[in-house]
Scaffold this motif. Structure first.
Motif, PDB file in Angstrom:
ATOM      1  N   VAL A  39       0.856  -1.191   0.000  1.00  0.00           N
ATOM      2  CA  VAL A  39       0.000   0.000   0.000  1.00  0.00           C
ATOM      3  C   VAL A  39       0.889   1.238   0.000  1.00  0.00           C
ATOM      4  CG1 VAL A  39      -1.759   1.313   1.239  1.00  0.00           C
ATOM      5  CG2 VAL A  39      -1.866  -1.190   1.179  1.00  0.00           C
ATOM      6  N   LEU A  40       0.645   2.135  -0.968  1.00  0.00           N
ATOM      7  CA  LEU A  40       1.339   3.419  -1.006  1.00  0.00           C
ATOM      8  C   LEU A  40       0.572   4.395  -0.122  1.00  0.00           C
ATOM      9  CD1 LEU A  40       2.199   3.632  -4.821  1.00  0.00           C
ATOM     10  CD2 LEU A  40       3.620   2.807  -2.942  1.00  0.00           C
ATOM     11  N   THR A  41       1.243   5.007   0.795  1.00  0.00           N
ATOM     12  CA  THR A  41       0.569   5.761   1.855  1.00  0.00           C
ATOM     13  C   THR A  41       0.612   7.270   1.682  1.00  0.00           C
ATOM     14  OG1 THR A  41       2.616   5.709   3.155  1.00  0.00           O
ATOM     15  CG2 THR A  41       1.022   3.938   3.522  1.00  0.00           C
ATOM     16  N   THR A  42       1.340   7.767   0.709  1.00  0.00           N
ATOM     17  CA  THR A  42       1.446   9.218   0.555  1.00  0.00           C
ATOM     18  C   THR A  42       1.193   9.583  -0.901  1.00  0.00           C
ATOM     19  OG1 THR A  42       3.114   9.300   2.311  1.00  0.00           O
ATOM     20  CG2 THR A  42       2.915  11.239   0.881  1.00  0.00           C
ATOM     21  N   GLN A  43       0.347  10.599  -1.067  1.00  0.00           N
ATOM     22  CA  GLN A  43       0.123  11.066  -2.444  1.00  0.00           C
ATOM     23  C   GLN A  43       0.815  12.419  -2.624  1.00  0.00           C
ATOM     24  OE1 GLN A  43      -1.786  13.591  -3.958  1.00  0.00           O
ATOM     25  NE2 GLN A  43      -2.354  14.590  -2.027  1.00  0.00           N
ATOM     26  N   TYR A  44       1.227  12.706  -3.866  1.00  0.00           N
ATOM     27  CA  TYR A  44       2.085  13.845  -4.137  1.00  0.00           C
ATOM     28  C   TYR A  44       1.477  14.859  -5.114  1.00  0.00           C
ATOM     29  CZ  TYR A  44       5.400  10.412  -2.353  1.00  0.00           C
ATOM     30  OH  TYR A  44       6.025   9.474  -1.589  1.00  0.00           O
ATOM     31  N   ARG A  45       0.264  14.601  -5.612  1.00  0.00           N
ATOM     32  CA  ARG A  45      -0.229  15.423  -6.722  1.00  0.00           C
ATOM     33  C   ARG A  45      -1.093  16.576  -6.269  1.00  0.00           C
ATOM     34  NH1 ARG A  45      -3.518  11.948 -10.168  1.00  0.00           N
ATOM     35  NH2 ARG A  45      -1.527  11.082 -10.864  1.00  0.00           N
ATOM     36  N   PHE A  46      -2.119  16.329  -5.457  1.00  0.00           N
ATOM     37  CA  PHE A  46      -3.130  17.345  -5.176  1.00  0.00           C
ATOM     38  C   PHE A  46      -3.209  17.621  -3.677  1.00  0.00           C
ATOM     39  CE2 PHE A  46      -4.928  13.166  -6.024  1.00  0.00           C
ATOM     40  CZ  PHE A  46      -5.462  12.830  -4.788  1.00  0.00           C
ATOM     41  N   GLY A  47      -3.986  18.685  -3.359  1.00  0.00           N
ATOM     42  CA  GLY A  47      -4.058  19.133  -1.980  1.00  0.00           C
ATOM     43  C   GLY A  47      -5.280  18.640  -1.234  1.00  0.00           C
ATOM     44  N   ASP A  48      -5.505  19.254  -0.052  1.00  0.00           N
ATOM     45  CA  ASP A  48      -6.555  18.800   0.858  1.00  0.00           C
ATOM     46  C   ASP A  48      -7.947  18.956   0.263  1.00  0.00           C
ATOM     47  OD1 ASP A  48      -4.640  18.158   2.703  1.00  0.00           O
ATOM     48  OD2 ASP A  48      -4.748  20.086   3.757  1.00  0.00           O
ATOM     49  N   ALA A  49      -8.190  20.015  -0.500  1.00  0.00           N
ATOM     50  CA  ALA A  49      -9.531  20.253  -1.033  1.00  0.00           C
ATOM     51  C   ALA A  49      -9.949  19.118  -1.956  1.00  0.00           C
ATOM     52  CB  ALA A  49      -9.572  21.591  -1.773  1.00  0.00           C
ATOM     53  N   VAL A  50      -9.033  18.647  -2.790  1.00  0.00           N
ATOM     54  CA  VAL A  50      -9.358  17.537  -3.689  1.00  0.00           C
ATOM     55  C   VAL A  50      -9.562  16.253  -2.898  1.00  0.00           C
ATOM     56  CG1 VAL A  50      -8.523  16.133  -5.611  1.00  0.00           C
ATOM     57  CG2 VAL A  50      -8.135  18.604  -5.614  1.00  0.00           C
ATOM     58  N   ARG A  51      -8.765  16.039  -1.863  1.00  0.00           N
ATOM     59  CA  ARG A  51      -8.948  14.849  -1.030  1.00  0.00           C
ATOM     60  C   ARG A  51     -10.318  14.864  -0.348  1.00  0.00           C
ATOM     61  NH1 ARG A  51      -3.457  15.553  -0.030  1.00  0.00           N
ATOM     62  NH2 ARG A  51      -3.849  16.834   1.828  1.00  0.00           N
ATOM     63  N   MET A  52     -10.708  16.041   0.127  1.00  0.00           N
ATOM     64  CA  MET A  52     -12.020  16.157   0.764  1.00  0.00           C
ATOM     65  C   MET A  52     -13.135  15.863  -0.232  1.00  0.00           C
ATOM     66  SD  MET A  52     -11.324  19.604   3.010  1.00  0.00           S
ATOM     67  CE  MET A  52     -13.070  19.760   3.447  1.00  0.00           C
ATOM     68  N   LEU A  53     -12.961  16.312  -1.483  1.00  0.00           N
ATOM     69  CA  LEU A  53     -13.967  16.067  -2.513  1.00  0.00           C
ATOM     70  C   LEU A  53     -14.114  14.570  -2.765  1.00  0.00           C
ATOM     71  CD1 LEU A  53     -15.896  17.425  -4.543  1.00  0.00           C
ATOM     72  CD2 LEU A  53     -14.007  17.550  -6.159  1.00  0.00           C
ATOM     73  N   ALA A  54     -12.993  13.853  -2.849  1.00  0.00           N
ATOM     74  CA  ALA A  54     -13.041  12.403  -3.050  1.00  0.00           C
ATOM     75  C   ALA A  54     -13.624  11.700  -1.832  1.00  0.00           C
ATOM     76  CB  ALA A  54     -11.643  11.876  -3.373  1.00  0.00           C
ATOM     77  N   ASP A  55     -13.276  12.169  -0.638  1.00  0.00           N
ATOM     78  CA  ASP A  55     -13.798  11.541   0.583  1.00  0.00           C
ATOM     79  C   ASP A  55     -15.308  11.664   0.671  1.00  0.00           C
ATOM     80  OD1 ASP A  55     -11.273  10.793   1.306  1.00  0.00           O
ATOM     81  OD2 ASP A  55     -10.920  12.539   2.602  1.00  0.00           O
ATOM     82  N   HIS A  56     -15.871  12.809   0.242  1.00  0.00           N
ATOM     83  CA  HIS A  56     -17.319  12.992   0.272  1.00  0.00           C
ATOM     84  C   HIS A  56     -18.033  11.987  -0.634  1.00  0.00           C
ATOM     85  CE1 HIS A  56     -17.642  16.379   2.901  1.00  0.00           C
ATOM     86  NE2 HIS A  56     -16.834  17.148   2.164  1.00  0.00           N
TER      87      HIS A  56
END
Length: 731
Positions: free
Chosen positions: A548-565
């Protein structure tokens, strides 16, 4: 062969049989010339197979005329062509041979049926990859088959690419299946360039002939020649009139001279005739004088003989002497009588000279008059002949002047010359086209035989010889690949196989009509992760054979929040900041061309929900080849500085995984083009609902699309141009 091989092969055969038949050559479209002198063809929105051969040819295809081989690079849906060298004018379209769906399925079937001994593939087919220990990068160097899972932006492709290069550098033969940009090279060939140059010259002549046919349409060369003849005749007749007048004057002069010569001859002859009697007496005097001279000579001779001694015949001589003396007296008397009335010698000579001179002058005058008369009559006949065709009208004059101004006669002569050479050009063209095809095919065969050395990069399974294997097989984007394809790739590995991807990516594209077939449902629809029981992050973390790769390097928190929703997990980042902006259309239809023109320059993409919408965007962005256009599925695995996601329709509701793939593509800025009222009314758990949740959290900025997309007023543009500023793009 184990059962999984047969079933997977039947699944691939079902897809092959369902795929439409394709021609050998595919028309990619017309070549576009860029401002910097480059050549490209816009393929955004089109699905391409693995490119093998690219030719520049006419609308009839590579075998319908000249076909120039050219190297190219496919970048974000735009095929950028290398410099092809001299190019015949008709070679304005790009044609390609590629591995289509049927070819890919055929390769997959052959690979599966040849995989008699493939223990790594057998373990993966059983859902039991080897235990994963150590770090994910080290798995690429350990014997066995293992999985690597990582959400978008965690560097899966970068990890595999680095490992592939290191393995190949250490002498290992590596197969790296990845969605890398396609590139074909065509080495420079002096023979081919010379043939192209000759074909380009022939094409220029043929193009010139076509231009002349178009320019001379409606031009009647015979009518022009007739008018030109009338004008020339009229001009010539006009020019001959002074000559005719001069010839007439000369004839009058010579006629008068001839009349004078005739009168002079008559006068000389009359004078000569008046002294005819005196001339007769003069002639008689000349005769008498001659006879008298002879008689005197005889008398002297006889007298001299008679003074000698006696001789026989003396009497006869005396008698002859007396006769001659008597004749002398008679002659002298007659001469005296004639001499008193005869013409003098001087006068006779003068009359003879005068008569001879008059004859000579008459002959010369007659010749001059005949020559003058002949010239006069020639000019008279020539003028009559020239005027017999009629005088040119005013319309003739205008027609002739216009034709000459447009150089139509010269163009007609040029066209006739080119037409006369048409047969020779056609024969030569046929020979050159065959030669060019042979040289291009030779380059294609050499490229196929050359291979790629120890490292083979491909987007799909390569065509291999029987028994050909790799030391290591690395499979990227396994979350979008068929299980059968992944198993076939792993079956090509002798020692090591690593399968990396994201189970949240858009799944394999399988025709819905085939999904109910058992073998397709089992070996084509699922991915390697689903086959091994990995469907959520917890499954990946708990699975013994998955890193499992545990760190992403491309986008920020706002995009992560969008995917989490949307229930799609992402990993924590390393501090990358990605701006998310909602461009509110206010319920108005999207102006695709205006939006595309306002997109920032550089590494930019527009993502639409489906291929139809993507085609609309590609048309709108036809003048912006730097903008990638696609769907969530086609841009999967790529990254951009700026991404605009089209949410003007609710077509993303059934494409949640594709939506997450789209919004996780940008590094710096994400634009969401949508109607704010539709976003506010969206249900939770949908793409628009996730955007609304993000808005309520204050993690995105809402800006009216009109402020950014409406062109500046003309005065503002002119003012900024004067000040040295450029019209603003979205920023």
């Amino acid at each position: 062969m184990a059962d999984w091989r047969r079933e997977a092969a039947r699944a691939a055969e079902a897809e092959r049989d369902d795929a439409p038949h394709e021609d050998e050559w595919h028309d990619l479209g017309e070549v576009i010339g860029t401002e910097d002198g480059g050549l490209a063809v816009d393929l955004r929105g089109r699905r391409l197979g693995r490119l093998h051969d690219i030719r520049l040819a006419g609308s009839d295809g590579p075998r319908g005329g000249a076909a120039v081989p050219v190297g190219a690079r496919l970048h974000h849906g735009v095929l950028w062509l290398d410099d092809p060298g001299p190019l015949p004018s008709e070679c304005a379209r790009v044609w390609a041979r590629w591995t289509g769906t049927r070819d890919e399925c055929d390769t997959l079937v052959r690979t599966l049926r040849r995989a008699d001994f493939a223990p790594l593939a057998d373990r993966l087919a059983d859902g039991r990859p080897d235990r994963a220990y150590g770090d994910p990068y080290g798995a690429c160097f350990l014997p066995g088959v293992r999985l690597i899972w990582g959400p978008p932006g965690t560097g899966k492709t970068t990890l595999l690419a680095k490992a592939a290069d290191e393995l190949a550098g250490s002498g290992k033969r590596v197969l790296f299946l990845t969605g890398t940009e396609q590139a074909l090279s065509v080495p420079a060939d002096p023979q081919r360039l010379a043939v192209q140059q000759q074909l380009a010259a022939l094409s220029a002549q043929e193009r010139r002939l076509a231009e002349l046919d178009h320019t001379l349409a409606g031009f009647d060369h015979a009518a022009f020649l007739a008018v030109e003849q009338r004008i020339a005749n009229h001009r010539r007749a006009h020019l001959l009139e002074p000559e005719f007048a001069k010839a007439s004057q000369e004839h009058d002069v010579t006629a008068k001279e001839l009349a004078a010569a005739r009168q002079e001859l008559r006068t000389a002859r009359a004078a000569w005739d008046e002294v005819a009697e005196q001339r007769e007496l003069l002639a008689e005097s000349r005769t008498l004088t001659a006879r008298l001279t002879t008689t005197e000579s005889d008398i002297a001779r006889l007298s001299e003989r008679l003074h000698r001694r006696f001789y026989r015949g003396r009497r006869a001589d005396r008698k002859a002497l007396r006769a001659n003396e008597k004749r002398r007296s008679e002659l002298a008397e007659r001469l005296a009588e004639c001499g008193g009335r005869a013409l003098t010698e001087e006068r006779a000579a003068e009359l003879d000279r005068a008569l001879a001179d008059a004859h000579r002058r008459l002959d010369a005058a007659a010749r001059d008059e005949a020559h003058a008369y002949t010239s006069l009559e020639y000019l008279r006949g020539k003028i009559a002949q020239l005027r017999s065709v009629g005088a040119p009208s005013t319309q003739d004059q205008r027609f002739h002047a216009e034709c000459v101004r447009l150089e139509l006669p010269d163009l007609h002569d040029e066209r006739e010359r080119l037409r006369a050479e048409s047969d020779e050009r056609a024969a030569r063209r046929g020979r050159l086209e065959e030669r060019l095809w042979w040289l291009g095919d030779r380059a294609y065969q050499r490229r196929r035989q050359a291979g790629s050395g120890l490292l083979t990069r491909a987007s799909s399974l390569p065509e291999l010889e029987d028994g050909e294997l790799f030391d290591v097989v690395l499979v990227d984007d396994a979350g979008s690949r068929r299980l059968a394809e992944v198993l076939a790739a792993v079956a090509l590995a002798r020692h090591t196989a690593v399968v990396a991807g994201d189970f949240g990516s858009p799944g394999p594209r399988v025709p819905p009509r085939l999904r109910e077939r058992p073998e397709v449902r089992r070996w084509s629809v699922p991915t390697a992760f689903a086959h091994c029981g990995i469907r959520k992050p917890e499954d990946a973390e708990e699975h013994p054979g998955c890193h499992v790769l545990t760190t992403q390097y491309r986008f920020g928190d706002a995009v992560r929040m969008l995917a989490d929703h949307l229930g799609v997990p992402t990993m924590s980042g390393d501090g990358v900041a990605t701006e998310v902006v909602l461009l509110d259309t206010g319920g108005q239809p999207a102006r695709h061309a205006t939006v595309a023109a306002a997109m920032p320059l550089g590494d930019t993409a527009v993502v639409a929900p489906h291929r139809t919408a993507a085609a609309t965007w590609a048309t709108a962005a036809r003048d912006r080849l730097d903008i990638a256009v696609g769907t969530g599925r086609t841009v999967c695995g790529q990254e951009f500085e700026t991404v605009l996601v089209d949410l003007t329709t609710d077509d993303w509701s059934a494409r949640t995984r594709a939506f997450v793939s789209a919004v996780t593509r940008p590094c710096r800025r994400l634009y969401l083009l949508a109607d704010l009222s539709a976003v506010r009314a969206a249900a939770p758990g949908t793409p628009l609902g996730a955007i609304e949740a993000l808005r309520r959290d204050g993690a995105l900025t809402v800006r009216p699309a009109g402020e950014l997309l409406i062109p500046q007023p003309r005065q503002a543009v002119e003012r900024s141009a004067r000040d040295g500023d450029q019209p603003a793009h979205i920023s």
